[in-house]
Design a protein around this motif. Structure first.
Motif: not given
Ligand code: F3S
Ligand code: SF4
Ligand code: ZN
Length: 103
Positions: A93, A75, A95, A49
């Motif tokens: 992010c 997302a 990951v 998020g």
């Molecule tokens: Fe966004 Fe998914 Fe990374 S919600 S911050 S793309 S783990």
């Protein structure tokens, strides 16, 4: 991490919400990469998020992905044409699921 050369290494499997989905797609376990200028590898996203919270122009919206092994929401770069290339989402992010290609 997302493959930064996904446009060379993958084919467009379908369209979703006005953006491309780069395959392979085999729902619900394999969802591919959503978006092109702002690309999110749905198979890596864990729904942290941070990208939704930090994007200054609200490029991302949650999309339901029930049955995916990493998370049941993702997302989605619904407003990728609004991106101002600040790179915040790429940095936050945890990951490395996001690739933004300026220019
Ligand atoms: Fe966004 Fe998914 Fe990374 S919600 S911050 S793309 S783990
Ligand atoms: Fe939003 Fe900046 Fe990421 Fe573009 S690079 S999607 S403007 S956070
Ligand atoms: Zn999408």
């Amino acid at each position: 991490a997302i493959d930064p050369n996904f446009e060379q290494n993958r084919d467009v499997a379908e369209q979703h919400g006005g953006h491309r989905v780069w395959g392979a797609v085999d729902e619900p376990e394999q969802l591919g990469i959503h978006g092109t200028h702002v690309a999110v590898d749905f198979d890596i996203c864990i729904a942290d998020g941070a990208c939704l919270e930090d994007c200054p122009v609200d490029v991302f919206e949650w999309t339901d992905t029930p049955g995916h092994p990493e998370s049941d929401i993702k997302a989605d770069p619904i407003n990728e044409t609004q991106c101002i290339d600040c790179m915040l989402c790429v940095d936050v992010c945890p990951v490395d699921a996001i690739d933004v290609d300026p220019g």
